[in-house]
Each structure stands twice: as C-alpha cells, then as structure tokens.
Scaffold this active site. Structure first.
Site, mmCIF file in Angstrom:
data_model
loop_
_atom_site.group_PDB
_atom_site.id
_atom_site.type_symbol
_atom_site.label_atom_id
_atom_site.label_comp_id
_atom_site.label_asym_id
_atom_site.label_seq_id
_atom_site.Cartn_x
_atom_site.Cartn_y
_atom_site.Cartn_z
ATOM 1 N N TYR A 149 4.349 -6.923 7.507
ATOM 2 C CA TYR A 149 3.430 -6.288 8.455
ATOM 3 C C TYR A 149 4.122 -5.019 8.920
ATOM 4 C CZ TYR A 149 0.641 -5.537 12.685
ATOM 5 O OH TYR A 149 -0.145 -4.982 13.663
ATOM 6 N N ASP B 202 -0.041 -5.728 5.162
ATOM 7 C CA ASP B 202 -0.635 -4.619 5.905
ATOM 8 C C ASP B 202 0.432 -3.549 6.073
ATOM 9 O OD1 ASP B 202 -1.809 -2.855 7.639
ATOM 10 O OD2 ASP B 202 -2.136 -4.301 9.256
ATOM 11 N N ASN C 157 -0.190 -0.342 6.995
ATOM 12 C CA ASN C 157 -0.574 0.633 8.010
ATOM 13 C C ASN C 157 -0.494 2.070 7.514
ATOM 14 O OD1 ASN C 157 -1.514 -0.373 10.633
ATOM 15 N ND2 ASN C 157 0.400 -1.553 10.636
ATOM 16 N N ASP D 259 -10.054 -8.145 11.788
ATOM 17 C CA ASP D 259 -10.551 -6.802 11.503
ATOM 18 C C ASP D 259 -10.003 -6.310 10.159
ATOM 19 O OD1 ASP D 259 -7.970 -6.619 12.397
ATOM 20 O OD2 ASP D 259 -8.368 -5.187 14.009
ATOM 21 N N HIS D 260 -9.435 -7.209 9.390
ATOM 22 C CA HIS D 260 -8.982 -6.931 8.035
ATOM 23 C C HIS D 260 -9.578 -7.974 7.101
ATOM 24 C CE1 HIS D 260 -5.412 -4.152 8.827
ATOM 25 N NE2 HIS D 260 -5.753 -4.547 10.041
#
Length: 380
Positions: free
Chosen positions: A188, A239, A241, A342-343
């Site tokens: 993450y 993720d 980002n 939300d992913h």
C-alpha cells in the site's frame, strides 16, 4: 470453532507523461466499464497461480454485514468474494485499517475468510503488517494504512518466508518468498500530500508526505532489485497511488500541485524506464494495450464519472520476456466487485509450471515445510 478452522495469524510486526493539456474527453464505453464481473474462471486450474489484490478501505464491512456481491447468508462477504473468484491462491489486501494491538479483529478476518468452508473447498491463512509509527500513523486510533495477505492453505508449504521490511513502520508492505524463486510484494504505497512527515524517532517534521513518497519509492526499488540480483522473479502488486499516464486517469490525469507530476516521473523512471532501475513490466498494459479500465472508483460520484488506474501489478521483465509465464491479468472494473470500497480488485495469473521448469534458483524448505515466525499470533 472447529479444529479445521484453527489457523495461525502471522503478524510481521516488524514512459514518463508530461502534464496533459486541459481537455474534455467524450463520454463513451471506453470510460464507463459495465457491471459484469471480471473473473478468471478459465485459469482456475492447478497450473495457474492466481494473485488477487484489493484496496478494501477498511475490513469492517467484510466482517459485519452482507455486501452487494453477497448471495449466501451463510457466508461472510469475504468468503463470498473468494468463492466467486474461484479461490485465488493469494489475496493481497491494502488499507485494512486495523490497530496493531487489535488481535481480535485479525482473528475475525481470518475466520471470515474460512466461514462456511466445506470439505471440498480451501482454507486460508492470514498474514498482516500493521502500523507501528507513533508519529505518522496515529489517526483514527491507529486504524490507518495496514496490509494483509490471505494465502490458500494448499500453497502455504511453498512459502519459504513472509516478512515485513524493517524500514516500513507504517504497515504498508508484506514480502512473501515462494518456491520456485517467486517473490510477491503486497504494498500500500504512500500517497503524496503536503501534510508534514515526522521523523519516526524524534517526531520532528522533516518534510512532507510527498518527500516520504519518494523515499518509499527508493526503498521498494531496493527490495525488488535485491531479489532480482539473487535470480528471483518479483511481483509488485497493490495500491501504488500513482496513475502512470494520461490514459490512466478519467476524465483528467492529476497534475496539480506539480509535486504529483514529480512523483509520477520518479515512479516511472525507477520502476520502468531507467537502466539502473527495475525495468519492470506493467502487466495490464502489456496484455491489454491501451484499454481503459480503472481501479479507483470514488463513491461520491456516479459510477463512470471518474476513475484512476492506481492499483498496479509490476513484474520482473524476465518473467514475461524469457519465461512467458504471465498468462493473463485484468481489473474487475465493475460496481459489484467494488463492494464497500472505493477501489476494485485486480488479478494476475502465472503459469507455475513454466516458472518451475525454467528457474535456476536452488531453494530449500524447512524440514516440516512450515513458516517459522516467533511473532506469530496463535489463534485461541
């Protein structure tokens, strides 16, 4: 709890795009994915090693209530997810939002993964890495960040080691070393912001979260390159980002403030383009070309109005170009698979027989084929 569901919870407490011009992209089916599930059922066989990744934005709903994809009230939403995706070998979760001292929730998460198991279905073992930074990961009672990996029990014997790197104090990284010569890194990655970053030892402000993100890139690169130097094949998944290019953001790619452009350039250089970097392969782009799918789908907007491909799977170049071992990948870009988050999830399939046939790594297993971790949390 039946003996078959008693598990060990292993806690490891320890091309660059310039800024785009402002533009309007016509609304089309390229940008609005349908709601059908994207599931690799065709690869649900013994030779295909399947890795799923999902930023769940907190595990609470997976434990407490039925979600949109739940169809069997006897199963938890997490078990339902695993079943409908044909029992992946690895499920890498990010942003689990668990306090490092909350072992009860960790046990509940593993129980949820195995709820309603039948004799012909697999069980899963949980590993977690949670925040231990008293200055930078204290919000919401310590329920921030955090990663977890659920490993199917029939492949646990092939996992030589699971650890979190010592430099990761925010609970963002889990490293799994497997036979034969495969390393899966569940991450993450840091989100760059102008918020202050504090020295973990002193609490003194030493820059911003943007600065910390660039340091995180350096540390992840060092981990991946170290394994490649040992002749191993790396899978970075999670993720990250970062939306890599214009095609990865809808309706626009984020370019302000300018630090986001700097972060993107640094990420692309270190992991894809620089000769001294990883020179990895973005498997979604490798297999699907310029197909537009997104992994971040904000809940505050109507489905299809906004999206970013920030969850990625990057693999060692040799895994694709020499072994041809990556057989498929996709993003489950649909409202059902987003669930409470939300992913949406993404997945990759690796032909494990090709990997075994071509690897030159000499590995050895512990005599009892177990993972020895003195920090394990034994379920009671």
């Amino acid at each position: 709890m039946s003996p078959s569901l008693k598990r060990t919870l292993s806690s490891t407490h320890r091309s660059i795009s310039p800024p785009p011009i402002q533009r309007k992209i016509p609304r089309s089916t390229k940008h609005v994915a349908d709601t059908r599930s994207v599931t690799p059922h065709a690869h649900a066989d013994a030779d295909q090693f399947r890795i799923f990744s999902w930023n769940v934005n907190g595990v609470g709903p997976l434990l407490q209530k039925q979600l949109s994809f739940s169809t069997d009230p006897a199963l938890s939403p997490l078990r339902t997810f695993l079943k409908r995706h044909a029992w992946p070998h690895f499920l890498c979760l990010q942003e689990v939002k668990m306090n490092s001292k909350d072992t009860a929730t960790q046990r509940r998460l593993q129980s949820a993964a195995n709820e309603g198991v039948t004799s012909d279905e697999p069980c899963y073992t949980l590993h977690v890495s949670l925040p231990r930074d008293k200055y930078n990961a204290t919000g919401f009672g310590g329920k921030v960040h955090g990663v977890a990996t659920l490993i199917r029990d029939d492949v646990v014997a092939n996992v030589r080691a699971t650890r979190r790197p010592d430099w990761d104090l925010e609970g963002r990284v889990l490293i799994h070393e497997l036979n034969p010569g495969l390393v899966i890194i569940n991450g993450y990655w840091v989100n760059g912001t102008t918020n202050p970053y504090r020295d973990p030892s002193t609490g003194k402000v030493v820059g911003t979260r943007h600065d910390h993100k660039l340091r995180f890139h350096n540390m992840m690169l060092a981990e991946a390159c170290k394994f490649e130097e040992e002749g191993k094949y790396v899978v970075l998944i999670g993720d990250m980002n970062i939306a890599r290019a214009r095609i990865d953001g809808y309706p626009n790619l984020r370019t302000t403030p300018v630090q986001h452009v700097t972060n993107r350039a640094d990420f692309n250089a270190k992991f894809f383009t620089e000769e001294t970097g990883l020179r990895g392969i973005d498997v979604f782009r490798h297999i699907h070309g310029d197909t537009r799918k997104y992994s971040y789908r904000p809940r505050g907007k109507q489905w299809g109005d906004s999206g970013d491909r920030v969850d990625l799977c990057i693999v060692s170049r040799q895994l694709v170009e020499e072994l041809n071992a990556v057989t498929d990948t996709d993003i489950c870009d649909n409202a059902i698979d987003r669930g409470h988050s939300d992913h949406v999830p993404l997945w990759i399939c690796i032909d494990i027989l090709k990997l075994k046939a071509n690897t030159t790594i000499k590995t050895s297993m512990p005599s009892d084929h177990s993972i020895v971790d003195p920090r394990s949390i034994a379920e009671k």
